[in-house]
Every structure is written in structure tokens, then in C-alpha cells.
Design an enzyme around this catalytic site. Structure first.
Site, PDB file in Angstrom:
ATOM      1  CB  CYS A   2      -0.793  -0.008   1.171  1.00  0.00           C
ATOM      2  SG  CYS A   2      -1.728  -1.426   1.517  1.00  0.00           S
ATOM      3  NE  ARG A  27       3.639   1.689  -2.986  1.00  0.00           N
ATOM      4  CZ  ARG A  27       4.648   1.593  -2.038  1.00  0.00           C
ATOM      5  NH1 ARG A  27       5.750   2.361  -2.153  1.00  0.00           N
ATOM      6  NH2 ARG A  27       4.417   0.981  -1.125  1.00  0.00           N
ATOM      7  CD1 TRP A  74      -1.271  -6.088  -1.868  1.00  0.00           C
ATOM      8  CD2 TRP A  74      -1.714  -5.540  -3.781  1.00  0.00           C
ATOM      9  NE1 TRP A  74      -1.058  -7.213  -2.619  1.00  0.00           N
ATOM     10  CE2 TRP A  74      -1.261  -7.052  -3.962  1.00  0.00           C
ATOM     11  CE3 TRP A  74      -2.092  -4.970  -5.406  1.00  0.00           C
ATOM     12  CZ2 TRP A  74      -1.226  -7.770  -4.956  1.00  0.00           C
ATOM     13  CZ3 TRP A  74      -2.122  -5.915  -6.308  1.00  0.00           C
ATOM     14  CH2 TRP A  74      -1.593  -7.323  -6.184  1.00  0.00           C
ATOM     15  CG  ASN A 100       2.342  -0.672   3.743  1.00  0.00           C
ATOM     16  OD1 ASN A 100       1.830  -1.596   3.150  1.00  0.00           O
ATOM     17  ND2 ASN A 100       3.364   0.183   3.047  1.00  0.00           N
ATOM     18  N   GLY A 101       0.902  -2.765   5.792  1.00  0.00           N
ATOM     19  CA  GLY A 101       1.677  -3.987   6.637  1.00  0.00           C
ATOM     20  C   GLY A 101       0.785  -4.968   7.158  1.00  0.00           C
ATOM     21  CD  GLU A 482      10.750 -19.184 -11.483  1.00  0.00           C
ATOM     22  OE1 GLU A 482      10.154 -20.025 -12.116  1.00  0.00           O
ATOM     23  OE2 GLU A 482      10.397 -18.125 -11.300  1.00  0.00           O
ATOM     24  CE  LYS A 486      11.530 -15.208 -13.420  1.00  0.00           C
ATOM     25  NZ  LYS A 486      10.516 -16.177 -12.793  1.00  0.00           N
ATOM     26  CD  GLU A 489       9.831 -14.839 -17.107  1.00  0.00           C
ATOM     27  OE1 GLU A 489       8.594 -14.872 -17.542  1.00  0.00           O
ATOM     28  OE2 GLU A 489      10.077 -15.205 -15.843  1.00  0.00           O
ATOM     29  CG  HIS A 505      18.061 -40.859 -21.457  1.00  0.00           C
ATOM     30  ND1 HIS A 505      18.125 -42.116 -21.676  1.00  0.00           N
ATOM     31  CD2 HIS A 505      17.948 -40.654 -20.175  1.00  0.00           C
ATOM     32  CE1 HIS A 505      18.010 -42.729 -20.681  1.00  0.00           C
ATOM     33  NE2 HIS A 505      18.078 -42.065 -19.447  1.00  0.00           N
ATOM     34  CE  LYS A 604       3.393  -9.985 -12.036  1.00  0.00           C
ATOM     35  NZ  LYS A 604       4.429 -10.610 -11.927  1.00  0.00           N
TER      36      LYS A 604
HETATM   37  O1  M6R Z   1      -0.664 -15.246 -12.022  1.00  0.00           O
HETATM   38  P1  M6R Z   1       0.013 -16.705 -12.268  1.00  0.00           P
HETATM   39  O2  M6R Z   1       0.630 -16.925 -11.291  1.00  0.00           O
HETATM   40  O3  M6R Z   1      -1.302 -17.549 -12.453  1.00  0.00           O
HETATM   41  O4  M6R Z   1       0.713 -16.535 -13.438  1.00  0.00           O
HETATM   42  C1  M6R Z   1       1.348 -17.582 -14.000  1.00  0.00           C
HETATM   43  C2  M6R Z   1       2.304 -17.391 -15.007  1.00  0.00           C
HETATM   44  O5  M6R Z   1       2.052 -16.911 -16.012  1.00  0.00           O
HETATM   45  C3  M6R Z   1       3.527 -16.900 -14.296  1.00  0.00           C
HETATM   46  O6  M6R Z   1       4.110 -17.487 -13.534  1.00  0.00           O
HETATM   47  C4  M6R Z   1       4.734 -16.300 -15.361  1.00  0.00           C
HETATM   48  O7  M6R Z   1       5.255 -17.768 -15.917  1.00  0.00           O
HETATM   49  C5  M6R Z   1       5.726 -15.675 -14.946  1.00  0.00           C
HETATM   50  N1  M6R Z   1       5.716 -14.348 -15.626  1.00  0.00           N
HETATM   51  C6  M6R Z   1       7.128 -15.911 -15.163  1.00  0.00           C
HETATM   52  O8  M6R Z   1       8.002 -15.259 -14.418  1.00  0.00           O
END
Ligand code: M6R
Length: 609
Positions: A2, A27, A74, A100-101, A482, A486, A489, A505, A604
Site C-alpha cells: 500500500c 505500485r 492493496w 501498510n503491513g 525456474e 527467468k 523470458e 538420453h 503480467k
Molecule cells: O498469475 P499466475 O501466477 O497464475 O501466472 C502464471 C504464469 O503466467 C507466471 O508465473 C509466468 O510464468 C511468470 N511471468 C514467469 O515469471
């Protein structure tokens, strides 16, 4: 999280507050509000939704006054709504506050105050704190004494900014573990959670230390410790421009959010850890429900699926309950036997991902109870799930998730521990030891971040690289997935995560001289196994980058680089091993001069199929 603002001076507070809150919009927020103090009355205007709606609402109200507070919320406790929006007030409007918190012991405070006749109108944790401060204010008739008494009782992390109806021209604040700064203008003073909110008025600021109280009065700023003693403080000049201020001084939101992970982990754990115990009754994981569970399906997309992959190992190993993990986009279209006595756990930061939502609805159609692990309060999945475990990551702006991923891991660990405890797989000593390890994670995450510089130098080697491999086994494979995501992407460097045993394999044929081969190696029983896979890659010319715990010297002579993470319980290593991998992806993307926060072709929140 927030946004918070306080103002006292010679200008109309509502105008200053609205333009300051506008600077905090980036934010993310779901509701907004202001309160203005004039002639012993505090007028509050607030609503769910955008600031423009608040501005329109204010037009029709008398908010004259030169002293006030403002907030963008938020949601964490309680859905986004007009009622839950801040400011919140005591029953007779004598104390009004924004916060906030998280007030972790708000239930206990509410229970105590209910006994003194207090009534509660919102679903927020904040209201309990405001009424506690009001309770002491009525006894002490002194804001400082009321605040010192109240914050001795309030557990959690917080930043409060308050008005007291009979203290004209005064704004008060207090902080613990969350930022609060005071701005000094000419005959005016400000409080803000974020320097970007006040930069347009002043660059002269005081940084509050943890557990400090602040008073704005007559254009002056005074500070106190929690015993009520005055504290001297030096004024600083902000050198950031408005844009870097939004990012907390970091170049990108992703880096800012990487640095918010320790806090996200702490808050997510704190939300379900009360009086020395994990308490999941609010998410319907009662002892009875746990003992009836046949198995668990964890369903998610992208990074959230990678969390599921970690959770599978942790839950099965600790509790013995079978866990099946599913990509939501596959689960929704597959015809397979589903068990009514299972629990379907949907992990999603946004709570709006179309595939995850469809998968959850499918589970419902099969009569399966669902639990959402969700970051955005009031999102569609959160509303439709039978119960919700809210992660406390706060708004995540960068498309590449970091802090939400870390918070989701904590939610899964906590569930795993609770399942194991109720199923009789953990004795008290082991239960407490695991909790202690989780509590130490934030500090260890920060320790890793202190070493970021070395990763920046390594990343520079791969600015022109075309391919990379991330290898691991078990939990380390989940982390490799993961780390690899990272990298690809945001840096557009093609990378693949491979279960290390699969290299022979097929994928091993792709290794070329100088190719980055990152190995995650945190599980003692598998050290030698993964070491062999890494050596195979090395003998074919790969650049061997290892992430392993301190004290592990396997491959110390053979690897091109070893990044050591602090030691922790082997169930929780994902929380630490992922950090250097996030940083590697970030630094390669920066070296390539790419738009780190908004990578091409990605959104996002993926609300379409
Ligand atoms: O909002 P969500 O956690 O459901 O989103 C899932 C994926 O779209 C999300 O984790 C995506 O892979 C990330 N942007 C990766 O950094």
C-alpha cells in the site's frame, strides 16, 4: 504494498494528498482514500477502485483542511471494498489511520477490545490496531503515550500514519519493518511510505529507523523511540529523480522485487504463524480435513507450476501424502480419473490466469475441494476457490515473477509441515526445527543478495550466448526450471531445464564450447549424481556454474564457478538456490539492454488461453 501519505502545512491537504497518491499508483492498488482534520472533526472519503473515482467523490464533499492522511490499498485482509479501504477509524472518529503491513495478532486484539465494548465494521487487520490506539488514547489523552503502548502489543510489520481529532495540525506515524519517511518543506511537513509521493514538494527528508514514532506539527518533524524519548535525526537530501524513486532506487522493478523477497517470505509466514504454531484453520485445513485427505493435486502455470514442482517433493517427503502436479493448460483438457477425496491446490500470483481458473472449475465439477494460493486478494480464483491462502508478496509489477514465487514456496512449506504434523509424521522437536529454518530464510536471502556483484560479472560472459542448460534432480530440478525460465523470458537467451539424469538420453548432444550449464546441487544424497552429469557437460566444453550450499566442496576444482548459498534444511533450499538464478537472468538481460520489466510478447496476467 500500500501507499501511505500524511501532510500538514498551509495548503489544502486534499490536493496535496491526491497528487501524492497519484505518484504511488504505479505500485498497484485496489482502493484509495483520504482523511482531513479540521476544527476537531475528521472527514474521511474513500472508495474501492481508482484514484479518479476518489477525486470525483471528493468533489461532492467538504474536505477543507490543511492537515490530512491518504492511502492507496492493496488488499491483504478483507476484499477490496469501500468499507475495507483506508483510512479506518475508531468508533467515535477520534482516531483515524492508514496502515501498510500486516497486524499478525489482530484476532487477539479484536477479542480483547470486543470485551471492552468495541465493535468492528471492516474485515481488516488495521481496524484492530486503530481501535487499540484509540483505547490507549482515551486513557492517556496523549498520542505519543497511546502509540508507545499500542505498538508494544502489535505484532507484525507495519507503518501507520494517524490523525487524532483533538490535535489540530498534527500527523503521527510509526514504523516497524516497513519504510516510512518524513519530508521537510517550508512551513509544511510530509510523511510517506515512498519518496516518490513527496518529491514534487521537497527533497529534504528524514529516514525513520525501525520502531520509531514521528510527529508532524507546525511544519516541524520530531522523532521518538518506543519508550517515548525524543530522538535527534539528520536531514538528508534525496538525489533520485522521480522515475528512480518509484523503483526504490533500483534500475528496474524486477530488481526491486528481488530485494523485497525477504519481506515477502517473512510476511507470508507471519500471516499463518500465531502463538508459536502454524494455524491453517482460516483456510479450512483443519486437523479433521487433513486426516481425510487421500491425495493432493497442485495445478498451476509458469513459475507457479515450478513452485508446485518443489511442493511435490516437500509435501510427499514430509507428510507421505501423494501429490500430483499438473500444468493447468493440460489438466483442463485431460480425461483422467479424479478422486473426490483429494484436495486441488491452485497456485496463482494474479488469481486471474485463464487456464488455472478453468482447471479449478474442472476440479469443482468433479466434486473436489479447492484451495487457492493466491497473491491478489479478491481475484477471480480467490473468489471461486473453496478456501484461499493469501501470499503476502504485495503487488508485483515486473512481468517476471520473483517475490510472488518466493512467497508461494513459503505457503507450500507451511502446508507441508502442517499436513505432516497432523498425520503424525513430525514430532514436536522436528516441527519446531522446521519452523525455525523457515524463520531464518529472510536473513539468508538477504545474505545472498549481498553477493549479487559477483553474479553480474559472470553474467557479462553470456551477453552473446545463444543457449543454456539448467540441470538438477528432485527439488533442484524444480529450481532449475525456474532459473531457466527467468533466463529465457527476460534475456531471450534460449535455455532449457533438464532433469540431470535425462542428459544422456538426448540433450547432451547440444552442448557446445562455452555454453552455460548451470547445476543446482543442494541435496546431499544427490551431490555425486549431479556432479557426474556436470562433468560430462564440462568434458564437452560447457561452462560449469554450480549453485550449492556452503560446506559442499563437490566440484570445487572442476567447476568454472561455484556460488555458495547459506545452509538450510534440505526441504527449503529452493528458496535460496533460486536467488542467484534470478540474478543471473536479470544481469544477462540488463547486459543485453533489454526491457527487463516488460519482456516482449508477455503479459503480467494471462487472462486468455
Ligand atoms: O498469475 P499466475 O501466477 O497464475 O501466472 C502464471 C504464469 O503466467 C507466471 O508465473 C509466468 O510464468 C511468470 N511471468 C514467469 O515469471
Amino acid at each position: 504494498m500500500c501507499g501511505i501519505l500524511g501532510y500538514t502545512g498551509n495548503h489544502q491537504a486534499s490536493e496535496i494528498l491526491l497528487s501524492g497518491l497519484a505518484k504511488l499508483e504505479y505500485r498497484g492498488y485496489d482502493s484509495a482514500g483520504i482523511a482531513v482534520l479540521e476544527n476537531g472533526n475528521i472527514k474521511v472519503v474513500k472508495n474501492k477502485g481508482r484514484l479518479q473515482a476518489l477525486e470525483a467523490k471528493i468533489q461532492g464533499e467538504d474536505v477543507t483542511g490543511t492537515c490530512g492522511i491518504g492511502h492507496t490499498r492493496w488488499a491483504t485482509h478483507g476484499v477490496p471494498s469501500d468499507t475495507n479501504a483506508h483510512p479506518l477509524w475508531s468508533d467515535d472518529m477520534s482516531v483515524v489511520a492508514v496502515h501498510n503491513g500486516i497486524v499478525e495478532n489482530y484476532r487477539e486484539i479484536k477479542n480483547t477490545l470486543s470485551g471492552y465494548g468495541y465493535r468492528f465494521y471492516s474485515q481488516t487487520d488495521t481496524e484492530a490496531a486503530v481501535k487499540l490506539i484509540d483505547y490507549y488514547y482515551k486513557q492517556e489523552n496523549d498520542p505519543l503515550k497511546a502509540l508507545t503502548r499500542a505498538i508494544r502489543e502489535i505484532e507484525g510489520s507495519y507503518c501507520f500514519v494517524l490523525l487524532f481529532h483533538d490535535r489540530p495540525g498534527e500527523v503521527w506515524g510509526a514504523r516497524k519493518d516497513l519504510p516510512l519517511i518524513a519530508g521537510q518543506g517550508e512551513d509544511e511537513a510530509f510523511l510517506a511510505s515512498d519518496v516518490s509521493a513527496i518529491l514534487q514538494y521537497t527533497k529534504q527528508v528524514y529516514y525513520l529507523d525501525n520502531m520509531e514514532i514521528v510527529q508532524l506539527k507546525g511544519g516541524l518533524v520530531r522523532f521518538f523511540d518506543t519508550e517515548g524519548y525524543a530522538k535527534p535525526k539528520e536531514l538528508s537530501e534525496v538525489t533520485w529523480d522521480a522515475q528512480s524513486a518509484e523503483k526504490g532506487g533500483f534500475d528496474h522493478f524486477m530488481m526491486k522485487e528481488i530485494h523485497e523477497q525477504a519481506r515477502a517470505v517473512k510476511d507470508t509466514f507471519g500471516a499463518v504463524y500465531h502463538s508459536g504454531k502454524i494455524d491453517l484453520t482460516e483456510i479450512n485445513l483443519t486437523d479433521e480435513a487433513i486426516s481425510k485427505l487421500s491425495q493432493i493435486y497442485i495445478i498451476a502455470c509458469g513459475s507457479a507450476y515450478h513452485v508446485a514442482a518443489v511442493a511435490q517433493y516437500v509435501i510427499e517427503d514430509l507428510s507421505g501424502i501423494p501429490v500430483r502436479i499438473e500444468l493447468a493448460s493440460e489438466f483442463r483438457y485431460r480425461n483422467m480419473p479424479l478422486d473426490e477425496n483429494a484436495l486441488a491446490v491452485i497456485i496463482s500470483q494474479s488469481g486471474e490466469t485463464a487456464d488455472s481458473l478453468a482447471a479449478m472449475r474442472k476440479a469443482h465439477e468433479h466434486g473436489i475441494k479447492t484451495l487457492g494460493i493466491i497473491n491478489v486478494v479478491g481475484s477471480t480464483i480467490a473468489r471461486e476457490a473453496d478456501s484461499v491462502f493469501y501470499t503476502m508478496a504485495g503487488p508485483e509489477i515486473s512481468v517476471a515473477t520473483t517475490k510472488a514465487y518466493s512467497a508461494q514456496l513459503i505457503a507450500c512449506y507451511v502446508i507441508a509441515i502442517q499436513l505432516a504434523k497432523v498425520r503424525g509424521k513430525l514430532d514436536d522437536a522436528r516441527y519446531e526445527a522446521l519452523i525455525t529454518e523457515i524463520q531464518k530464510l529472510p536473513e539468508k536471502i538477504d545474505e545472498i543478495l549481498d553477493e549479487a556483484g559477483v553474479l553480474k560479472r559472470i553474467a557479462a560472459r553470456f551477453v552473446n550466448a545463444r543457449n543454456a542448460f539448467y540441470l538438477g534432480r528432485n527439488i533442484d530440478y524444480a529450481v532449475a526450471m525456474e532459473g531457466s525460465l527467468k533466463m529465457k523470458e527476460i534475456s531471450y537467451l534460449h535455455s532449457e531445464a533438464i532433469a540431470a539424469g535425462e542428459m544422456k538420453h538426448g540433450p547432451i548432444s547440444l552442448i557446445e564450447k562455452g555454453m552455460l550449464v548451470a547445476g543446482v546441487m543442494t541435496q546431499k544424497n544427490l551431490y555425486q549424481k549431479i556432479a557426474s552429469n556436470m562433468l560430462e557437460a564440462k568434458s564437452r566444453g560447457g561452462y560449469i556454474f554450480i549453485v550449492s550450499p556452503r560446506g559442499c566442496d563437490v566440484l570445487k576444482d572442476e567447476a568454472d564457478f561455484v556460488f555458495h548459498i547459506p545452509e538450510t534444511d534440505e526441504h527449503f533450499t529452493a528458496s535460496l538456490a533460486v536467488i542467484p538464478l534470478q540474478l543471473m537472468g536479470y544481469y544477462v538481460a540488463v547486459a543485453r539492454k533489454l526491457d527487463v520489466d516488460k519482456p516482449r510478447n508477455l503479459a503480467k496476467s494471462v487472462t486468455v488461453e
